[in-house]
Design an enzyme around this catalytic site. Sequence first.
Site, PDB file in Angstrom:
ATOM      1  N   ARG A 119       0.801  -1.225   0.000  1.00 14.72           N
ATOM      2  CA  ARG A 119       0.000   0.000   0.000  1.00 14.72           C
ATOM      3  C   ARG A 119       0.837   1.281   0.000  1.00 14.72           C
ATOM      4  NH1 ARG A 119      -3.724  -1.585   4.916  1.00 14.72           N
ATOM      5  NH2 ARG A 119      -1.994  -3.033   5.241  1.00 14.72           N
ATOM      6  N   GLN A 123      12.811 -15.241   5.719  1.00 14.47           N
ATOM      7  CA  GLN A 123      11.574 -16.028   5.739  1.00 14.47           C
ATOM      8  C   GLN A 123      11.467 -16.810   4.430  1.00 14.47           C
ATOM      9  OE1 GLN A 123       8.111 -13.878   6.973  1.00 14.47           O
ATOM     10  NE2 GLN A 123       6.746 -15.646   6.710  1.00 14.47           N
TER      11      GLN A 123
HETATM   12  C1  UD1 Z   1      -1.172  -8.261  12.365  1.00 15.64           C
HETATM   13  C2  UD1 Z   1      -1.878  -9.152  13.387  1.00 15.64           C
HETATM   14  C3  UD1 Z   1      -3.147  -8.438  13.854  1.00 15.64           C
HETATM   15  C4  UD1 Z   1      -2.803  -7.095  14.418  1.00 15.64           C
HETATM   16  C5  UD1 Z   1      -2.003  -6.273  13.429  1.00 15.64           C
HETATM   17  C6  UD1 Z   1      -1.467  -5.017  14.091  1.00 15.64           C
HETATM   18  C7  UD1 Z   1      -1.367 -11.419  12.668  1.00 15.64           C
HETATM   19  C8  UD1 Z   1      -1.918 -12.639  12.028  1.00 15.64           C
HETATM   20  N1  UD1 Z   1      -2.217 -10.396  12.770  1.00 15.64           N
HETATM   21  O1  UD1 Z   1      -2.040  -8.140  11.264  1.00 15.64           O
HETATM   22  O2  UD1 Z   1      -3.801  -9.220  14.825  1.00 15.64           O
HETATM   23  O3  UD1 Z   1      -3.996  -6.404  14.775  1.00 15.64           O
HETATM   24  O4  UD1 Z   1      -0.859  -7.013  12.953  1.00 15.64           O
HETATM   25  O5  UD1 Z   1      -0.857  -4.168  13.189  1.00 15.64           O
HETATM   26  O6  UD1 Z   1      -0.245 -11.413  13.100  1.00 15.64           O
HETATM   27  N2  UD1 Z   1       5.335 -10.108   8.363  1.00 15.64           N
HETATM   28  C9  UD1 Z   1       6.396 -10.962   8.180  1.00 15.64           C
HETATM   29  N3  UD1 Z   1       6.161 -12.133   7.531  1.00 15.64           N
HETATM   30  C10 UD1 Z   1       4.934 -12.482   7.086  1.00 15.64           C
HETATM   31  C11 UD1 Z   1       3.855 -11.602   7.299  1.00 15.64           C
HETATM   32  C12 UD1 Z   1       4.078 -10.425   7.955  1.00 15.64           C
HETATM   33  O7  UD1 Z   1       7.521 -10.661   8.574  1.00 15.64           O
HETATM   34  O8  UD1 Z   1       4.803 -13.567   6.505  1.00 15.64           O
HETATM   35  C13 UD1 Z   1       5.582  -8.847   9.052  1.00 15.64           C
HETATM   36  C14 UD1 Z   1       5.170  -7.637   8.245  1.00 15.64           C
HETATM   37  O9  UD1 Z   1       6.265  -7.162   7.466  1.00 15.64           O
HETATM   38  C15 UD1 Z   1       4.793  -6.656   9.333  1.00 15.64           C
HETATM   39  C16 UD1 Z   1       4.262  -7.528  10.451  1.00 15.64           C
HETATM   40  O10 UD1 Z   1       4.778  -8.824  10.211  1.00 15.64           O
HETATM   41  O11 UD1 Z   1       5.925  -5.949   9.794  1.00 15.64           O
HETATM   42  C17 UD1 Z   1       2.732  -7.582  10.516  1.00 15.64           C
HETATM   43  O12 UD1 Z   1       2.264  -8.148   9.309  1.00 15.64           O
HETATM   44  P1  UD1 Z   1       0.956  -7.635   8.598  1.00 15.64           P
HETATM   45  O13 UD1 Z   1       0.755  -8.417   7.355  1.00 15.64           O
HETATM   46  O14 UD1 Z   1       0.948  -6.155   8.494  1.00 15.64           O
HETATM   47  O15 UD1 Z   1      -0.144  -8.110   9.654  1.00 15.64           O
HETATM   48  P2  UD1 Z   1      -1.598  -7.522   9.833  1.00 15.64           P
HETATM   49  O16 UD1 Z   1      -2.491  -8.121   8.827  1.00 15.64           O
HETATM   50  O17 UD1 Z   1      -1.529  -6.056   9.923  1.00 15.64           O
HETATM   51 MG    MG Z   2      -0.110  -4.546   9.246  1.00 19.39          MG
END
Ligand code: UD1
Ligand code: MG
Length: 475
Positions: free
Chosen positions: A26, A86
Amino acid sequence: MTVPQAQDGAPRPLAVVVLAAGQGTRMRSATPKVLHQISGRTLIGHVLTTARELSPEHVVVVVRHERDAVVAAVTDAMPGLTVVDQDEIPGTGRAVELAVAALPGGFDGDVAVLSGDVPLLDPATVGALLAQHRASSAAATLLTAALADATGYGRVVRGGDGLVDRIVEQADATPEERLIGEANSGTYVFAASALRTALPRIGSSNAQGERYLTDVVSILRAEGLPVAATVVDDPMTVAGVNDRVQLAEAERVLNARIVRAHQLAGVTVRDPQTTWIDVDVTIGRDSELLPGTQLRGATTIGEHAVVGPNTRLTDCEVGDLAVVSRSEATLAVIGTSASVGPFAYLRPGTVLGAAGKIGTFVETKNTVIGKGSKVPHLSYVGDAEIGEGTNLGASTITANYDGVRKHRTRIGSRVHTGVHNSLVAPVEIGDDATIGAGAVVRKDVPPGALAISVAPQRNVEDWAQRAAERTEPGA
Ligand code: UD1
Ligand code: MG
């Protein structure tokens, strides 16, 4: 499963995991999201600064998208941290699983999980979360936020005992669960042993087909282990940056904190709304910032200085009692009681001595100006050295570039150049020399000499009258 307790009152060792593998779609940017900056530091740089304050034993950053750029930035910000790549299995649960696997096998302390895109999370808030976790017997302690509209966040489902039962993601929540206003901030502390046992049990049968870290909560509860949560005072503290609107909002909030801290430390800030100060800037007591001032990078300002209005200083050093008005400067040193502007442009390598002056419509570069020397009006001075007590006349210009190479101009002390002088470098002007108005100086001027290069003036008498006769109609 049991949760190890602190022994002899000593805190358990801490590992901090920072999640930064996501793409940040985004932002619509060629730059990875966590490398966008606010207040002079990358988003993930802010998170690592907070992590460092917690004095952790280990810091692990999980990367994937644009991994080389992110790795370069994080190892620069914190040498010695552990980078984990990852794999193709998506989800925050998978990210943490790989991070925990990178910790020493015997690590048995606490694991704090932070997101690389939550830059306003301060050490005090995480420190309090950690303290609460350590003081309780909880296997996990979450930081949550009470929001008027929690759309998009995971919702915190609490049981009758007030403890957290589970977290349900937006995409998986029922209409009733979507009404819950307590949001998961994505910041957690886990007991390492409990986390290790729970992580492999996370499935991916959910709306997004991802391995959710949030599932750890219900897994721990099923084991009979308590999960606690603490609600953050100010929801902005845990706000994530997902797009440029949120980026600007986060910078506004962080800037307000920074400005306030300087005000409380004795700096007068006339208009906090239009004053932008980077995190690493220092400002002495009783200095004053006028509206529209931007202090960037590693800028330092002394005491009793006045900066602004509408001035941007990047990596500059400004002495006590100096005045900088309506100007732009980068990598410049401005001495004690010196004066700059209005409308000056100081480029890298400018060093202005104590009580010196760089005045109106003056550009300087790679130039050292001695104590009390003045370049007051309409000048370009580049690759030059100027002694003490010298005054350059209006529109004195150093011709430092011959089209191929740059050359130096050396001007002694107590020199007076005339208005509209060109100093053609390389050239040297001795102490106490004077230069006539309009001179083009191509040869060195000895100390104490007067240099004149303009042809003697000749007056043509009655020029106007004769010109009129020449152009008489019909003549
Ligand atoms: C996540 C939480 C949600 C919370 C929100 C707060 C989960 C499943 N959900 O959702 O409950 O309210 O954050 O902002 O955790 N990332 C990785 N590897 C991945 C996926 C994500 O490193 O495979 C990192 C992203 O770069 C980011 C963070 O984890 O820094 C959060 O990931 P994001 O996809 O933004 O999670 P949300 O859907 O926002
Ligand atoms: Mg997020």
